[in-house]
Scaffold this active site. Structure first.
Site, PDB file in Angstrom:
ATOM      1  N   CYS A   1      -3.093   5.305   5.514  1.00 44.54           N
ATOM      2  CA  CYS A   1      -4.346   5.484   5.362  1.00 44.54           C
ATOM      3  C   CYS A   1      -4.384   5.985   6.336  1.00 44.54           C
ATOM      4  O   CYS A   1      -4.085   6.278   7.891  1.00 44.54           O
ATOM      5  CB  CYS A   1      -5.150   4.360   5.030  1.00 44.54           C
ATOM      6  SG  CYS A   1      -4.949   2.899   6.091  1.00 44.54           S
TER       7      CYS A   1
ATOM      8  N   CYS B   1      -2.948  -2.342   8.711  1.00 46.35           N
ATOM      9  CA  CYS B   1      -2.468  -1.875   9.536  1.00 46.35           C
ATOM     10  C   CYS B   1      -1.763  -1.702  10.215  1.00 46.35           C
ATOM     11  O   CYS B   1      -1.496  -1.479  10.683  1.00 46.35           O
ATOM     12  CB  CYS B   1      -3.714  -0.771   8.883  1.00 46.35           C
ATOM     13  SG  CYS B   1      -4.607  -0.499   6.976  1.00 46.35           S
TER      14      CYS B   1
ATOM     15  N   ASP C   1       2.483   2.557   3.004  1.00 44.37           N
ATOM     16  CA  ASP C   1       1.825   3.061   4.018  1.00 44.37           C
ATOM     17  C   ASP C   1       3.285   3.668   4.610  1.00 44.37           C
ATOM     18  O   ASP C   1       4.054   2.138   4.166  1.00 44.37           O
ATOM     19  CB  ASP C   1       0.854   2.908   4.724  1.00 44.37           C
ATOM     20  CG  ASP C   1      -0.040   3.392   4.103  1.00 44.37           C
ATOM     21  OD1 ASP C   1      -0.336   3.881   2.870  1.00 44.37           O
ATOM     22  OD2 ASP C   1      -1.534   3.097   4.498  1.00 44.37           O
TER      23      ASP C   1
ATOM     24  N   CYS D   1       0.749  -1.153  -0.068  1.00 40.86           N
ATOM     25  CA  CYS D   1       0.063   0.059  -0.272  1.00 40.86           C
ATOM     26  C   CYS D   1       0.995   1.754  -0.055  1.00 40.86           C
ATOM     27  O   CYS D   1       0.629   2.811  -0.628  1.00 40.86           O
ATOM     28  CB  CYS D   1      -1.171   0.593   0.978  1.00 40.86           C
ATOM     29  SG  CYS D   1       0.438   0.041   3.119  1.00 40.86           S
TER      30      CYS D   1
HETATM   31 FE1  FES Z   1      -1.975  -0.091   3.945  1.00 38.88          FE
HETATM   32 FE2  FES Z   1      -3.454   1.151   5.503  1.00 38.88          FE
HETATM   33  S1  FES Z   1      -3.853   0.800   3.727  1.00 38.88           S
HETATM   34  S2  FES Z   1      -2.232   0.456   6.124  1.00 38.88           S
END
Ligand code: FES
Length: 129
Positions: free
Chosen positions: A63, A107, A38, A36
């Site tokens: 996110c 996450c 992040d 993702c």
């Molecule tokens: Fe990857 Fe939240 S979408 S940590």
């Protein structure tokens, strides 16, 4: 909007606790999720006498769940010893947030990992000395 999240998640997202940078931390660690994209970074201030986390800050690029889970993991770790903090799991984080949507569970994994990074680097540094 964002009704898939609990009130706890949205509250911490809007008003994250322990957000920001720390000057001269005793340890800092960063993790990222390549899927993702992040990234979470956690800073620690550690009391050398009792090994307790006196202060903790985080910076997260990600996110809503990434921000809320990293804020929650810092809340859970604050005041704990390093030994206790290492035992905080992604389940603890998700439960403290009254749950996360299944597609967002990763996450909370990232947040639990993000906490372990600076602890490991602090402990490794101590061993070298
Ligand atoms: Fe990857 Fe939240 S979408 S940590």
């Amino acid at each position: 909007m964002n009704s898939m999240y609990s009130k706890e998640v949205m509250d911490l997202f809007k008003c994250p606790k322990n957000l920001g940078e720390m000057k001269n931390p005793d340890a800092v660690g960063e993790v990222g999720n390549p899927q993702c994209g992040d990234i979470m970074r956690i800073y620690l201030r550690i009391n050398k006498d009792n090994n307790k986390i006196e202060d903790i800050k985080f910076q997260t690029m990600g996110c809503i769940a990434a921000i809320s889970t990293s804020s929650m993991v810092t809340e859970l770790a604050k005041g704990k010893t390093l030994e206790q903090a290492k035992k905080i799991t992604n389940k603890d984080v998700a439960e403290s947030l009254k749950g996360l949507p299944p597609i967002k569970m990763h996450c909370s994994n990232l947040a639990a990992d993000a906490l372990k990074k600076p602890i490991e680097s602090y402990e490794n540094k101590k061993e070298v000395k």
